[in-house]
Design a protein around this motif. Sequence first.
Motif, PDB file in Angstrom:
ATOM      1  N   LYS A 286     -37.918  87.637 140.919  1.00  0.00           N
ATOM      2  CA  LYS A 286     -39.121  87.189 139.915  1.00  0.00           C
ATOM      3  C   LYS A 286     -39.246  85.863 139.840  1.00  0.00           C
ATOM      4  N   LEU A 287     -37.889  85.215 139.779  1.00  0.00           N
ATOM      5  CA  LEU A 287     -37.793  83.878 139.531  1.00  0.00           C
ATOM      6  C   LEU A 287     -38.112  82.864 140.512  1.00  0.00           C
ATOM      7  N   LEU A 288     -38.098  83.360 141.831  1.00  0.00           N
ATOM      8  CA  LEU A 288     -38.321  82.423 142.959  1.00  0.00           C
ATOM      9  C   LEU A 288     -39.849  82.820 143.177  1.00  0.00           C
ATOM     10  N   GLU A 298     -32.212  72.691 139.456  1.00  0.00           N
ATOM     11  CA  GLU A 298     -31.873  71.814 138.369  1.00  0.00           C
ATOM     12  C   GLU A 298     -31.587  72.532 137.142  1.00  0.00           C
ATOM     13  N   LEU A 299     -32.340  73.538 136.689  1.00  0.00           N
ATOM     14  CA  LEU A 299     -32.048  74.312 135.532  1.00  0.00           C
ATOM     15  C   LEU A 299     -30.800  74.920 135.563  1.00  0.00           C
ATOM     16  N   SER A 300     -30.509  75.360 136.763  1.00  0.00           N
ATOM     17  CA  SER A 300     -29.183  76.316 137.025  1.00  0.00           C
ATOM     18  C   SER A 300     -28.099  75.310 136.628  1.00  0.00           C
ATOM     19  N   TYR A 301     -28.227  74.071 137.262  1.00  0.00           N
ATOM     20  CA  TYR A 301     -26.956  73.103 136.873  1.00  0.00           C
ATOM     21  C   TYR A 301     -26.869  72.683 135.474  1.00  0.00           C
ATOM     22  N   ALA A 319     -28.106  83.782 131.034  1.00  0.00           N
ATOM     23  CA  ALA A 319     -28.758  82.827 131.972  1.00  0.00           C
ATOM     24  C   ALA A 319     -29.821  83.131 132.290  1.00  0.00           C
ATOM     25  N   TYR A 320     -30.164  84.716 132.510  1.00  0.00           N
ATOM     26  CA  TYR A 320     -31.618  85.180 133.018  1.00  0.00           C
ATOM     27  C   TYR A 320     -32.404  84.794 131.899  1.00  0.00           C
ATOM     28  N   GLN A 321     -32.307  85.158 130.636  1.00  0.00           N
ATOM     29  CA  GLN A 321     -32.997  84.988 129.819  1.00  0.00           C
ATOM     30  C   GLN A 321     -33.448  83.641 129.314  1.00  0.00           C
ATOM     31  N   GLU A 322     -32.446  82.501 129.661  1.00  0.00           N
ATOM     32  CA  GLU A 322     -32.870  81.088 129.708  1.00  0.00           C
ATOM     33  C   GLU A 322     -33.901  80.820 130.791  1.00  0.00           C
ATOM     34  N   PHE A 323     -33.456  81.388 131.974  1.00  0.00           N
ATOM     35  CA  PHE A 323     -34.329  80.932 133.171  1.00  0.00           C
ATOM     36  C   PHE A 323     -35.818  81.511 132.814  1.00  0.00           C
ATOM     37  N   ILE A 324     -36.136  82.691 132.375  1.00  0.00           N
ATOM     38  CA  ILE A 324     -37.367  83.179 131.907  1.00  0.00           C
ATOM     39  C   ILE A 324     -37.978  82.272 130.987  1.00  0.00           C
ATOM     40  N   LYS A 333     -41.269  90.654 126.649  1.00  0.00           N
ATOM     41  CA  LYS A 333     -39.820  90.741 126.517  1.00  0.00           C
ATOM     42  C   LYS A 333     -39.410  91.164 127.978  1.00  0.00           C
ATOM     43  N   THR A 334     -38.536  90.631 128.690  1.00  0.00           N
ATOM     44  CA  THR A 334     -38.123  90.813 129.822  1.00  0.00           C
ATOM     45  C   THR A 334     -36.754  91.658 129.824  1.00  0.00           C
ATOM     46  N   ALA A 335     -36.579  92.965 130.537  1.00  0.00           N
ATOM     47  CA  ALA A 335     -35.154  93.692 130.508  1.00  0.00           C
ATOM     48  C   ALA A 335     -34.428  92.893 131.589  1.00  0.00           C
ATOM     49  N   VAL A 336     -33.361  92.820 131.066  1.00  0.00           N
ATOM     50  CA  VAL A 336     -32.141  92.363 131.953  1.00  0.00           C
ATOM     51  C   VAL A 336     -31.408  93.702 132.342  1.00  0.00           C
TER      52      VAL A 336
END
Length: 336
Positions: A286-288, A298-301, A319-324, A333-336
């Motif tokens: 989903k992220l990519l 860059e965001l991961s770092y 981390a997933y919520q921050e990426f989203i 709202k995204t389920a983790v």
Amino acid sequence: MKRPNLNLPDLRVVVQHNNLVNAKYIMGTLEMKIFLVMLAMITKDKKELGEFHIPVSLFYDKPTGSSYQNIKRAGDSLTKRNITVEELSRKEFASFPLMRYCKYTHGEGHIRVRFNEDVVPYLLQLQGSFTMCDFPTLFQMSTSYAIRFYMWLRARHRWTSVDIDLDYLRQLLDLNGKYHAWRDLKKRIIEPICEELSQTDMAFSYDTNRIGRSISSLTINRIKATQPIQLKMFDISTTNESEKLDVSTALTEQVALGKDGQPVNYTHNALRVLKKWSLSDHQIGKLLSTTSHKHVCELSYQLNLESEKVKMGNRTGWAYQEFIKRLGLATHKTAV
């Protein structure tokens, strides 16, 4: 004691003279990573090198007493390391200590390090004969062997195929007489390096070359990123019909030229860093699927640095919520 303002620069690239890339020295993995941070802290406008302050939290998610002891031992070892390097002004080799000192004071949360003055000409005001590497790519590697071999390959400008003698490889990696048998060298060194670099812009395959019946050298063949990665490589099944991805859709590799003019495969890098967050294949897909893979790296770092200062119960979920959120994907709202 008041802690100093570390004022860490943006750690993006590692630059060193090619003679230093090819130098002979011994380092454990943690020592190598301290060395990499020091290199990355050198900005191109510097005219002299002083003391660096490096937080222990760069190396450990949640530093403990043993973490600080590991850092102290690594620092002590670094101060005892000598390097043997070809001199800049003549075709002779010199041997000298790498570090002037590496100090850790209990309770400070950082180490204080400084290069030996003899090393400085290989790091500052470089003209032409130098190698530039992406710092996050190197820092995320798990062994000093992979780091050194990656840097050695990067120093081969625009290479497509290069031969390396096994005796020279053992010397470069300073194997100290270990792995004389090819099967051991292949299992313990070559294959792990090949696997680790497969997710970088220095991905390679290799052929063996023989003298008589003995394998004497390798031909390293660069693998260029030309084929798209299919999303079907992920297990993206989900019970939520609204979140299913089209597995027939191609996830095209995003390759761009880095600052040194060399191609960087941001898709491979993004896949690797997202896996380190323990994200599921569905979350990664989903992220990519709709974002810049360079931005994801860059965001991961940045999130890795921030995670040391944030209290959380679930690091992966955070981390997933921050990426989203930061990638602009939080339309609901995204389920983790």
